[in-house]
Write an enzyme that holds these catalytic residues in place. Structure first.
Site, PDB file in Angstrom:
ATOM      1  N   ARG A  77       0.840  -1.196   0.000  1.00 58.39           N
ATOM      2  CA  ARG A  77       0.000   0.000   0.000  1.00 58.39           C
ATOM      3  C   ARG A  77       0.879   1.252   0.000  1.00 58.39           C
ATOM      4  O   ARG A  77       0.584   2.234  -0.677  1.00 58.39           O
ATOM      5  CB  ARG A  77      -0.931  -0.018   1.221  1.00 58.39           C
ATOM      6  CG  ARG A  77      -1.792   1.185   1.240  1.00 58.39           C
ATOM      7  CD  ARG A  77      -3.101   1.060   1.974  1.00 58.39           C
ATOM      8  NE  ARG A  77      -3.734   2.355   1.931  1.00 58.39           N
ATOM      9  CZ  ARG A  77      -4.145   3.025   2.991  1.00 58.39           C
ATOM     10  NH1 ARG A  77      -4.086   2.477   4.179  1.00 58.39           N
ATOM     11  NH2 ARG A  77      -4.660   4.210   2.863  1.00 58.39           N
TER      12      ARG A  77
ATOM     13  N   TYR B 100     -14.881   6.547  20.700  1.00 55.81           N
ATOM     14  CA  TYR B 100     -14.190   7.550  19.871  1.00 55.81           C
ATOM     15  C   TYR B 100     -14.308   8.947  20.499  1.00 55.81           C
ATOM     16  O   TYR B 100     -13.326   9.693  20.565  1.00 55.81           O
ATOM     17  CB  TYR B 100     -14.814   7.519  18.476  1.00 55.81           C
ATOM     18  CG  TYR B 100     -14.163   8.366  17.426  1.00 55.81           C
ATOM     19  CD1 TYR B 100     -13.128   7.867  16.628  1.00 55.81           C
ATOM     20  CD2 TYR B 100     -14.605   9.666  17.175  1.00 55.81           C
ATOM     21  CE1 TYR B 100     -12.560   8.638  15.631  1.00 55.81           C
ATOM     22  CE2 TYR B 100     -14.042  10.442  16.178  1.00 55.81           C
ATOM     23  CZ  TYR B 100     -13.019   9.924  15.406  1.00 55.81           C
ATOM     24  OH  TYR B 100     -12.456  10.691  14.417  1.00 55.81           O
TER      25      TYR B 100
HETATM   26  N1  CAA Z   1     -30.004   9.702  18.083  1.00 58.79           N
HETATM   27  C1  CAA Z   1     -30.907   8.959  18.768  1.00 58.79           C
HETATM   28  N2  CAA Z   1     -31.272   7.719  18.409  1.00 58.79           N
HETATM   29  C2  CAA Z   1     -30.719   7.198  17.314  1.00 58.79           C
HETATM   30  C3  CAA Z   1     -29.763   7.916  16.549  1.00 58.79           C
HETATM   31  C4  CAA Z   1     -29.402   9.223  16.986  1.00 58.79           C
HETATM   32  N3  CAA Z   1     -28.499   9.964  16.331  1.00 58.79           N
HETATM   33  N4  CAA Z   1     -29.355   7.133  15.527  1.00 58.79           N
HETATM   34  C5  CAA Z   1     -30.030   5.963  15.650  1.00 58.79           C
HETATM   35  N5  CAA Z   1     -30.864   6.009  16.710  1.00 58.79           N
HETATM   36  C6  CAA Z   1     -31.753   4.965  17.189  1.00 58.79           C
HETATM   37  C7  CAA Z   1     -32.479   4.265  16.053  1.00 58.79           C
HETATM   38  O1  CAA Z   1     -33.653   4.985  15.728  1.00 58.79           O
HETATM   39  C8  CAA Z   1     -32.787   2.908  16.659  1.00 58.79           C
HETATM   40  O2  CAA Z   1     -33.849   3.029  17.581  1.00 58.79           O
HETATM   41  P1  CAA Z   1     -34.857   1.793  17.843  1.00 58.79           P
HETATM   42  O3  CAA Z   1     -34.027   0.652  18.345  1.00 58.79           O
HETATM   43  O4  CAA Z   1     -35.820   2.342  18.856  1.00 58.79           O
HETATM   44  O5  CAA Z   1     -35.460   1.519  16.506  1.00 58.79           O
HETATM   45  C9  CAA Z   1     -31.542   2.643  17.460  1.00 58.79           C
HETATM   46  O6  CAA Z   1     -30.947   3.906  17.756  1.00 58.79           O
HETATM   47  C10 CAA Z   1     -30.542   1.794  16.652  1.00 58.79           C
HETATM   48  O7  CAA Z   1     -29.682   1.186  17.558  1.00 58.79           O
HETATM   49  P2  CAA Z   1     -28.710   0.032  17.047  1.00 58.79           P
HETATM   50  O8  CAA Z   1     -27.809  -0.332  18.165  1.00 58.79           O
HETATM   51  O9  CAA Z   1     -29.477  -1.062  16.396  1.00 58.79           O
HETATM   52  O10 CAA Z   1     -27.903   0.841  15.950  1.00 58.79           O
HETATM   53  P3  CAA Z   1     -27.204   0.304  14.665  1.00 58.79           P
HETATM   54  O11 CAA Z   1     -26.378  -0.874  15.033  1.00 58.79           O
HETATM   55  O12 CAA Z   1     -28.154   0.169  13.554  1.00 58.79           O
HETATM   56  O13 CAA Z   1     -26.234   1.535  14.275  1.00 58.79           O
HETATM   57  C11 CAA Z   1     -24.339   2.967  14.541  1.00 58.79           C
HETATM   58  C12 CAA Z   1     -25.425   2.151  15.250  1.00 58.79           C
HETATM   59  C13 CAA Z   1     -23.429   2.040  13.712  1.00 58.79           C
HETATM   60  C14 CAA Z   1     -23.481   3.631  15.598  1.00 58.79           C
HETATM   61  C15 CAA Z   1     -24.981   4.002  13.611  1.00 58.79           C
HETATM   62  O14 CAA Z   1     -25.951   4.722  14.346  1.00 58.79           O
HETATM   63  C16 CAA Z   1     -23.999   4.964  13.034  1.00 58.79           C
HETATM   64  O15 CAA Z   1     -23.227   4.642  12.140  1.00 58.79           O
HETATM   65  N6  CAA Z   1     -23.967   6.223  13.534  1.00 58.79           N
HETATM   66  C17 CAA Z   1     -23.074   7.251  13.083  1.00 58.79           C
HETATM   67  C18 CAA Z   1     -21.825   7.243  13.912  1.00 58.79           C
HETATM   68  C19 CAA Z   1     -20.898   8.337  13.435  1.00 58.79           C
HETATM   69  O16 CAA Z   1     -21.285   9.475  13.278  1.00 58.79           O
HETATM   70  N7  CAA Z   1     -19.629   7.997  13.234  1.00 58.79           N
HETATM   71  C20 CAA Z   1     -18.696   8.946  12.756  1.00 58.79           C
HETATM   72  C21 CAA Z   1     -17.676   8.250  11.914  1.00 58.79           C
HETATM   73  S1  CAA Z   1     -16.612   9.404  11.083  1.00 58.79           S
HETATM   74  C22 CAA Z   1     -15.661  10.022  12.305  1.00 58.79           C
HETATM   75  O17 CAA Z   1     -15.652   9.586  13.411  1.00 58.79           O
HETATM   76  C23 CAA Z   1     -14.766  11.175  11.901  1.00 58.79           C
HETATM   77  C24 CAA Z   1     -15.024  12.343  12.772  1.00 58.79           C
HETATM   78  O18 CAA Z   1     -14.177  12.632  13.600  1.00 58.79           O
HETATM   79  C25 CAA Z   1     -16.222  13.151  12.561  1.00 58.79           C
END
Ligand code: CAA
Length: 246
Positions: free
Chosen positions: A39, A153
Site C-alpha cells: 500500500r 471515539y
Molecule cells: N439519536 C438517537 N437515536 C438514534 C440515533 C441518533 N443519532 N441514531 C439511531 N438512533 C436509534 C435508532 O432509531 C434505533 O432506535 P430503535 O431501536 O428504537 O429503533 C436505534 O438507535 C438503533 O440502535 P442500534 O444499536 O441497532 O444501531 P445500529 O447498530 O443500527 O447503528 C451505529 C449504530 C453504527 C453507531 C450508527 O448509528 C452509526 O453509524 N452512527 C453514526 C456514527 C458516526 O457518526 N460515526 C462517525 C464516523 S466518522 C468520524 O468519526 C470522523 C469524525 O471525527 C467526525
C-alpha cells in the site's frame, strides 16, 4: 535546512492532504503507515505521479510503544530530528453502547489516544532541547459534542484535548507549541463508510451544507505548524462547517 514534519496515518484521506500541504510549505515530510508495504508503494507512486516525489514512509503501529520507539530510531537515522509532529492516525469502531465490546473500546482508546502519548513522547523532548517544535493533534467535532454510537471515539478524541492543554504548559517555554484541530465530517473513507441514510442525516446537520475536504484541515495544520502561530498553544481550532459552535 528544511524542517522535518512527521504525519501519523499519513496515507489516509486527511493524512495525505496534510503531507501534500506540508510538502508545499517546504518541509521534508515523513508519513507513517500501518498496512503492508504494498500500500505504501502504490501511495508513493500516486504521490509521485501528482508531483509529490519526496515523501518518506515508515511502518509504525502507533498503538504499540515499541513500534513508536523503532519509528524514532528510523526517522532520526534517515532525517535527523522531527520539528513538526502531526498526530493524525486514528480509527473508528462505532456501535451503540449496549453493543460495544471491551475490545472495541480498548482498540479505539489505545489507537486514538494512547498513541498520542507514545509518539509524542519519542519526539517532543528533543524538540524542547532544540528550542523549537510544533505538535498538532487531530481530534474531532465528536470530542466536543459527543456522538451517538461513538462513546469510545468521543472519549478518546476528548482525551486529546486534555493531553494538549497539559503538555502545552510543560513545553511552551522551550519554543514548542501543541494544539488540537477538531475536524467535523470530512469526505474521506471513514465518513463514506457510515451507512448512507445515517450519513445523509448527519450532512443535513451541517450548516455549510456539505462535508469538509481534507485540504480544509491541512490548511489549518499548515498555519499551526508555521512560525506565525508561535503565540498559539494549548488551543483547539474547530473546523466543522458550523455543525457545532463552542
Ligand atoms: N439519536 C438517537 N437515536 C438514534 C440515533 C441518533 N443519532 N441514531 C439511531 N438512533 C436509534 C435508532 O432509531 C434505533 O432506535 P430503535 O431501536 O428504537 O429503533 C436505534 O438507535 C438503533 O440502535 P442500534 O444499536 O441497532 O444501531 P445500529 O447498530 O443500527 O447503528 C451505529 C449504530 C453504527 C453507531 C450508527 O448509528 C452509526 O453509524 N452512527 C453514526 C456514527 C458516526 O457518526 N460515526 C462517525 C464516523 S466518522 C468520524 O468519526 C470522523 C469524525 O471525527 C467526525
Amino acid at each position: 535546512m528544511a524542517k522535518t514534519a512527521l504525519v501519523t496515518g499519513g496515507l489516509g484521506g486527511i493524512g495525505t492532504a496534510i503531507c501534500r500541504q506540508l510538502h508545499c510549505d517546504g518541509y521534508t515530510v515523513a508519513a507513517t503507515y500501518i498496512h503492508n508495504g504494498v500500500r505504501l508503494q502504490s501511495w508513493l507512486e500516486k504521490q509521485k505521479a501528482d508531483g509529490f516525489d519526496s515523501f518518506h514512509g515508515y511502518f509504525c503501529d502507533i498503538s504499540q510503544w515499541e513500534s513508536c520507539a523503532k519509528l524514532k530510531e528510523a526517522v532520526e537515522a534517515d532525517l535527523g530530528g522531527v520539528d513538526i509532529l502531526v498526530n493524525n492516525g486514528g480509527i473508528t469502531r462505532d456501535a451503540t453502547f449496549r453493543k460495544m465490546t471491551a475490545e472495541m473500546w480498548d482498540e479505539v482508546i489505545v489507537t486514538n489516544l494512547s498513541s498520542v502519548f507514545y509518539v509524542s513522547r519519542q519526539f517532543v523532548p528533543d524538540m524542547a532541547n532544540r528550542g523549537f517544535g510544533r505538535v498538532v493533534n487531530i481530534s474531532s467535532v465528536n470530542a466536543q459534542k459527543g456522538q451517538f454510537g461513538q462513546t469510545n471515539y468521543s472519549a478518546a478524541k476528548a482525551g486529546m484535548h486534555g493531553f494538549t492543554k497539559a503538555l502545552a504548559q510543560e513545553v511552551v517555554s522551550k519554543g514548542v507549541t501543541i494544539n488540537t484541530i477538531s475536524p467535523g465530517y470530512i469526505g474521506t473513507d471513514m465518513v463514506n463508510n457510515i451507512a448512507e441514510e445515517v450519513r445523509e442525516k448527519i450532512r443535513a446537520q451541517i450548516p455549510v451544507g456539505r462535508f469538509g475536504t481534507p485540504e480544509e484541515i491541512a490548511s489549518v495544520v499548515s498555519f499551526l505548524a508555521s512560525e506565525n502561530a508561535a503565540f498559539i498553544t494549548g488551543a483547539n481550532i474547530a473546523a466543522n462547517g458550523g455543525q457545532h459552535m463552542y
